[in-house]
Design an enzyme around this catalytic site. Structure first.
Site, PDB file in Angstrom:
ATOM      1  N   GLU A   1      10.184   0.587  11.751  1.00  0.00           N
ATOM      2  CA  GLU A   1       9.756   0.808  13.137  1.00  0.00           C
ATOM      3  C   GLU A   1       9.730  -0.525  13.862  1.00  0.00           C
ATOM      4  O   GLU A   1       9.061  -1.457  13.419  1.00  0.00           O
ATOM      5  CB  GLU A   1       8.380   1.461  13.208  1.00  0.00           C
TER       6      GLU A   1
ATOM      7  N   ASP B   1       8.682   6.911  27.291  1.00  0.00           N
ATOM      8  CA  ASP B   1       8.262   7.636  28.493  1.00  0.00           C
ATOM      9  C   ASP B   1       9.133   7.250  29.677  1.00  0.00           C
ATOM     10  O   ASP B   1       9.086   7.889  30.724  1.00  0.00           O
ATOM     11  CB  ASP B   1       6.806   7.294  28.833  1.00  0.00           C
TER      12      ASP B   1
ATOM     13  N   ASP C   1       6.708  -6.404  14.215  1.00  0.00           N
ATOM     14  CA  ASP C   1       6.129  -6.838  15.489  1.00  0.00           C
ATOM     15  C   ASP C   1       5.847  -8.328  15.388  1.00  0.00           C
ATOM     16  O   ASP C   1       5.626  -8.849  14.296  1.00  0.00           O
ATOM     17  CB  ASP C   1       4.833  -6.071  15.791  1.00  0.00           C
TER      18      ASP C   1
ATOM     19  N   ASP D   1       9.412  -2.035  25.509  1.00  0.00           N
ATOM     20  CA  ASP D   1       9.428  -2.535  26.878  1.00  0.00           C
ATOM     21  C   ASP D   1      10.760  -2.115  27.500  1.00  0.00           C
ATOM     22  O   ASP D   1      11.821  -2.465  26.982  1.00  0.00           O
ATOM     23  CB  ASP D   1       9.309  -4.056  26.856  1.00  0.00           C
TER      24      ASP D   1
END
Length: 219
Positions: A47, A157, A72, A121
């Site tokens: 991920e 989204d 990350d 982002d």
């Protein structure tokens, strides 16, 4: 820097499931995740921009026969996922602290089976296209690391990023098995995700935003 962050950074240095600069594995892990870290030959699922690791850990709970790695750069974020996995004695979870632009320094060819891009982002400015995690340069990097039949997933989204990605994928000749929906929670795909939501997904869903989802493979 706050005291809590310093404590979390210190714990990351000690947590066996965090691979980061300063640890010996940071220099040697490429091509060796299965043999050296997980000590099994199970498929690897990665991920990107995993944040606190809710999705990485959630998927790992549901799939004990796969290895999951959250990536990350924010150490204070992956600390949460790391601690949760350790507390639950989940040996199939790891976290890599690095810039995603450097991903190919940590995964060899054909080393990844599935890749998740969750609420990245969107980088909406035209000048930022190269920084989008679904831009051509990133797609080429993913292609080299995925095994035969490997799958890339995108959840977002952001309609602009989603449409940009769809247009780009449809223009390439090396893409197959492309599926998508503009309303994930009114689609059959939601059952495959076990109800797991990231922090950002919960925020956007509560605001009434429809979640978009796609997946594809490289030929």
């Amino acid at each position: 820097m706050g005291r809590n962050k310093l404590v979390r950074f210190k714990e990351n240095e000690e947590n066996y499931n965090v691979v980061q600069e300063g640890k010996p594995s940071f220099e040697t892990i490429k091509g060796n995740w299965k043999a050296e870290h997980f000590e099994n030959q199970n498929p690897i699922v990665v991920e990107l921009a995993c944040g606190r690791g809710e999705f990485t850990v959630g998927l790992a709970r549901e799939n004990s026969e796969q290895n999951f790695i959250g990536v990350d750069i924010k150490g204070s974020r992956i600390w949460k996922g790391s601690k949760t996995a350790i507390a639950e004695k989940m040996e199939n979870v790891a976290f890599l602290r690095t810039q995603i632009e450097q991903l190919d320094k940590f995964f060899d060819q054909n080393e990844i089976h599935e890749l998740w891009i969750t609420f990245p982002d969107p980088r909406p400015r035209d000048g930022d296209e190269k920084k989008r995690l679904t831009s051509p340069r990133f797609l080429e990097m993913y292609k080299s690391m995925l095994d035969e039949g490997g799958i890339v997933h995108l959840k977002t989204d952001n309609t602009g990023l989603f449409e940009y990605t769809l247009d780009l994928l449809n223009s390439r000749v090396d893409i197959e098995k492309l599926e998508h929906t503009f309303d994930f929670y009114q689609s059959p795909y939601q059952k495959e995700h076990f109800g797991i939501k990231t922090r950002y997904e919960k925020i956007f869903s509560d605001m009434g935003e429809k979640i978009k989802y796609l997946r594809f493979s490289f030929k």
